[in-house]
Design an enzyme around this catalytic site. Structure first.
Site, short mmCIF file in Angstrom:
data_model
loop_
_atom_site.label_atom_id
_atom_site.label_comp_id
_atom_site.label_asym_id
_atom_site.label_seq_id
_atom_site.Cartn_x
_atom_site.Cartn_y
_atom_site.Cartn_z
N SER A 1 0.87 -1.17 0.00
CA SER A 1 0.00 0.00 0.00
C SER A 1 0.91 1.22 0.00
O SER A 1 1.87 1.27 -0.74
CB SER A 1 -0.92 -0.05 1.23
OG SER A 1 -1.77 1.06 1.26
N LYS B 1 -5.32 2.90 -2.44
CA LYS B 1 -4.46 2.31 -1.40
C LYS B 1 -5.27 2.16 -0.10
O LYS B 1 -5.03 1.25 0.69
CB LYS B 1 -3.22 3.18 -1.16
CG LYS B 1 -2.24 3.22 -2.34
CD LYS B 1 -1.66 1.85 -2.67
CE LYS B 1 -0.50 1.94 -3.64
NZ LYS B 1 0.08 0.64 -4.01
N TYR C 1 -4.65 7.94 -6.75
CA TYR C 1 -3.81 6.88 -6.15
C TYR C 1 -4.24 6.53 -4.73
O TYR C 1 -4.55 5.39 -4.42
CB TYR C 1 -2.38 7.42 -6.18
CG TYR C 1 -1.33 6.64 -5.50
CD1 TYR C 1 -0.79 7.07 -4.28
CD2 TYR C 1 -0.82 5.48 -6.06
CE1 TYR C 1 0.23 6.37 -3.66
CE2 TYR C 1 0.20 4.77 -5.44
CZ TYR C 1 0.72 5.23 -4.24
OH TYR C 1 1.72 4.53 -3.62
N1 LIG Z 1 8.04 4.86 -5.02
C1 LIG Z 1 7.42 5.34 -3.95
O1 LIG Z 1 7.74 6.44 -3.45
C2 LIG Z 1 6.31 4.58 -3.31
C3 LIG Z 1 5.78 3.43 -3.91
N2 LIG Z 1 4.80 2.74 -3.26
C4 LIG Z 1 4.24 1.51 -3.82
O2 LIG Z 1 5.29 0.53 -3.90
C5 LIG Z 1 5.06 -0.33 -5.04
C6 LIG Z 1 6.32 -0.32 -5.93
O3 LIG Z 1 6.53 1.03 -6.26
P1 LIG Z 1 7.66 1.43 -7.33
O4 LIG Z 1 8.81 0.52 -7.28
O5 LIG Z 1 7.88 2.90 -7.18
O6 LIG Z 1 6.86 1.18 -8.71
P2 LIG Z 1 7.29 1.55 -10.21
O7 LIG Z 1 6.27 2.50 -10.74
O8 LIG Z 1 8.72 1.91 -10.29
O9 LIG Z 1 7.08 0.12 -10.95
C7 LIG Z 1 5.78 -0.38 -11.01
C8 LIG Z 1 5.86 -1.76 -11.61
O10 LIG Z 1 4.55 -2.26 -11.81
C9 LIG Z 1 4.46 -2.81 -13.13
N3 LIG Z 1 3.05 -2.68 -13.55
C10 LIG Z 1 2.32 -1.54 -13.64
N4 LIG Z 1 1.05 -1.83 -14.01
C11 LIG Z 1 1.00 -3.19 -14.17
C12 LIG Z 1 -0.02 -4.10 -14.54
N5 LIG Z 1 -1.26 -3.69 -14.83
N6 LIG Z 1 0.28 -5.42 -14.59
C13 LIG Z 1 1.53 -5.85 -14.30
N7 LIG Z 1 2.54 -5.04 -13.94
C14 LIG Z 1 2.27 -3.73 -13.87
C15 LIG Z 1 5.42 -1.99 -13.97
O11 LIG Z 1 5.92 -2.74 -15.05
P3 LIG Z 1 5.33 -2.64 -16.55
O12 LIG Z 1 5.23 -1.19 -16.90
O13 LIG Z 1 6.35 -3.39 -17.36
O14 LIG Z 1 3.99 -3.31 -16.51
C16 LIG Z 1 6.56 -1.80 -12.96
O15 LIG Z 1 7.41 -2.93 -12.99
C17 LIG Z 1 3.81 0.23 -5.73
O16 LIG Z 1 2.67 -0.49 -5.28
C18 LIG Z 1 3.72 1.67 -5.22
O17 LIG Z 1 2.39 2.15 -5.21
C19 LIG Z 1 4.29 3.15 -2.04
C20 LIG Z 1 4.79 4.28 -1.43
C21 LIG Z 1 5.83 5.08 -2.03
C1 LIG Z 2 0.42 13.55 13.53
C2 LIG Z 2 0.21 14.28 12.23
C3 LIG Z 2 1.49 14.31 11.40
C4 LIG Z 2 1.17 14.65 9.94
C5 LIG Z 2 2.42 14.62 9.09
C6 LIG Z 2 2.00 14.47 7.62
C7 LIG Z 2 3.16 13.94 6.77
C8 LIG Z 2 2.61 13.21 5.55
C9 LIG Z 2 3.71 12.43 4.85
C10 LIG Z 2 3.09 11.49 3.80
C11 LIG Z 2 4.15 10.89 2.92
C12 LIG Z 2 3.56 10.03 1.81
C13 LIG Z 2 4.69 9.23 1.11
C14 LIG Z 2 4.17 8.17 0.18
C15 LIG Z 2 3.83 8.79 -1.16
C16 LIG Z 2 3.55 7.75 -2.25
O1 LIG Z 2 3.02 6.71 -2.03
C17 LIG Z 2 3.94 8.15 -3.64
N1 LIG Z 2 5.34 8.55 -3.70
C18 LIG Z 2 3.63 7.03 -4.61
O2 LIG Z 2 4.71 6.61 -5.32
#
Ligand SMILES: NC(=O)C1=CN([C@@H]2O[C@H](COP(=O)(O)OP(=O)(O)OC[C@H]3O[C@@H](n4cnc5c(N)ncnc54)[C@H](OP(=O)(O)O)[C@@H]3O)[C@@H](O)[C@H]2O)C=CC1
Ligand SMILES: CCCCCCCCCCCCCCCC(=O)[C@@H](N)CO
Length: 367
Positions: free
Chosen positions: A200, A218, A214
């Site tokens: 998530s 989640k 997004y």
């Molecule tokens: N990066 C961040 O800051 C954060 C990320 N997350 C979560 O962590 C997880 C990984 O993030 P991150 O590494 O940044 O992701 P990326 O966006 O870098 O990569 C996403 C991956 O998902 C694949 N993908 C997308 N859609 C589909 C689909 N329909 N079917 C199959 N594969 C798919 C893509 O490959 P392809 O295009 O080849 O399909 C790619 O490999 C995600 O769930 C993201 O929401 C959570 C918090 C923060």
């Molecule tokens: C007690 C009250 C304190 C409030 C503080 C608020 C701070 C919020 C921070 C949220 C950070 C979100 C990071 C994940 C973003 C994400 O999932 C994307 N980058 C997707 O890739």
């Protein structure tokens, strides 16, 4: 008190969806380089990206591996002679996780190749940070597909195919001599268990402006996980399916770099406390906490605080680090800090719109 050993990397069959880049690719590197028998299956939509990741992982291997018959990455959709297949540890399979039929076919292919996943990491996900009105219908649908449907298809198919996986796994273990050294044989010697790890985000505890494509998905995923955890108590699964959820903060992946291009200024201001760590650091933190036995995992301090504020009925006890302290801090924060923070946040948003409108007016005057 928790002890380590709950998330072993060795002797696993690990299915990594979203494995063509970002965190999924990082996990693939970690499993490949830190184990000798674990089998890895990378899945995403892009055949060529998967091919290149598998080739790069095998060519950059840090540990001496058994001589690989050839350096051609193996796509599970093709046929390979047994000796080539059994000597290889990493495979790939194109599949759109938002499509129930494709995911059903994915599990069929895994069963056909006797790859019974003992760990499933669903790294599929992504965000297009924009103001809601600026998002296109296609971007909104993509958000649902990537961040929620991929979870639905994977968990629904796993639960419905679990008996078939268990029975095939059992017959394979009976037909395989105990001396067999393949991972599947080794995992086949015990009852089939599967650890499903879903990803998530911290934004599910505090959805905020810019993440409308997004964050709601989640949040939906978090509620599905709580319901599934209740259903997995059924004797049908007999505790052989474990469900963990990771709520990462920001980390520098290809997806993160892309979302920075459209992210509104106010979104960057609010998420400031979650400094983007590297993919490697994020991957290692997640493995550490899962190995300590926690099933609700955050990757930075603010994530732990936000989870504390969001406890309530949706938390099964003792699945997160310092759960009781979270309850205490969450209760106090909701009383004493959150009301003040929400006033500050509201002021930040109003100032942001005032500045944007002013800039807009200035631009109009210049035109
Ligand atoms: N990066 C961040 O800051 C954060 C990320 N997350 C979560 O962590 C997880 C990984 O993030 P991150 O590494 O940044 O992701 P990326 O966006 O870098 O990569 C996403 C991956 O998902 C694949 N993908 C997308 N859609 C589909 C689909 N329909 N079917 C199959 N594969 C798919 C893509 O490959 P392809 O295009 O080849 O399909 C790619 O490999 C995600 O769930 C993201 O929401 C959570 C918090 C923060
Ligand atoms: C007690 C009250 C304190 C409030 C503080 C608020 C701070 C919020 C921070 C949220 C950070 C979100 C990071 C994940 C973003 C994400 O999932 C994307 N980058 C997707 O890739």
């Amino acid at each position: 008190m928790k002890f380590s050993g709950h998330f072993p990397l060795e002797d696993q069959v690990v299915l990594i969806t979203g494995g063509s880049q970002g965190l999924g690719k990082q996990f693939a590197y970690k499993y490949f380089n830190e184990t000798e028998r674990t089998k890895i299956i990378l899945v995403s939509r892009s055949d060529n990206k998967l091919y290149n990741v598998v080739r790069d992982i095998e060519s950059n291997q840090t540990k001496p591996q058994a001589e690989i018959n050839n350096n051609e990455p193996i796509c599970l959709l093709n046929e390979y002679p047994d000796d080539l297949f059994l000597n290889r540890r990493i495979f790939y399979l194109p599949c759109d996780l938002s499509d129930f039929k494709e995911v059903d076919k994915l599990f069929g292919t895994l069963l056909e190749h006797r790859l019974y996943p003992t760990v499933i990491l669903n790294c599929v996900g992504g965000s297009i940070p924009k103001h809601f009105k600026d998002l296109t219908p296609e971007e909104l649908e993509l958000g649902i597909d990537q961040n929620y449907k991929s979870v639905l298809t994977l968990s629904h198919t796993l639960l419905n195919k679990f008996n078939q996986l268990s029975n095939s796994h059992k017959s394979f273990s009976n037909s395989t001599s105990s001396s067999s050294t393949t991972t599947v044989a080794k995992t086949a010697e015990v009852t089939y268990k599967c650890h499903l790890v879903l990803f998530s985000s911290e934004v599910c505890f505090f959805p905020f402006i810019g993440y409308s494509q997004y964050a709601p998905l989640k949040v939906a995923m978090k509620s599905l996980i709580n319901i599934l955890r209740q259903e997995l108590c059924s004797s049908e699964y007999n505790d052989n399916i474990k469900l963990s959820c990771v709520y990462p903060g920001n980390f520098k992946s290809e997806g993160f770099e892309l979302e920075e291009l459209t992210k509104p200024k106010i979104t960057k201001i609010i998420e400031g406390p979650s400094y983007p760590i590297s993919c490697i650091e994020c991957c290692n933190k997640i493995v550490y906490w899962l190995d300590m036995g926690y099933n609700d995992v955050t990757t930075d301090f603010i994530g732990w605080v936000l989870m504390s504020v969001d406890m309530g009925l949706n938390k099964n006890n003792n699945k997160s680090f310092l759960y009781w302290l979270q309850l205490l801090i969450g209760g106090l924060a909701n009383l004493l800090i959150v009301p003040i923070y929400m006033i500050i946040c509201q002021w930040q948003i109003k100032s942001y719109f005032k500045e944007s409108n002013k800039n807009g007016d200035d631009r109009q005057k210049q035109e």
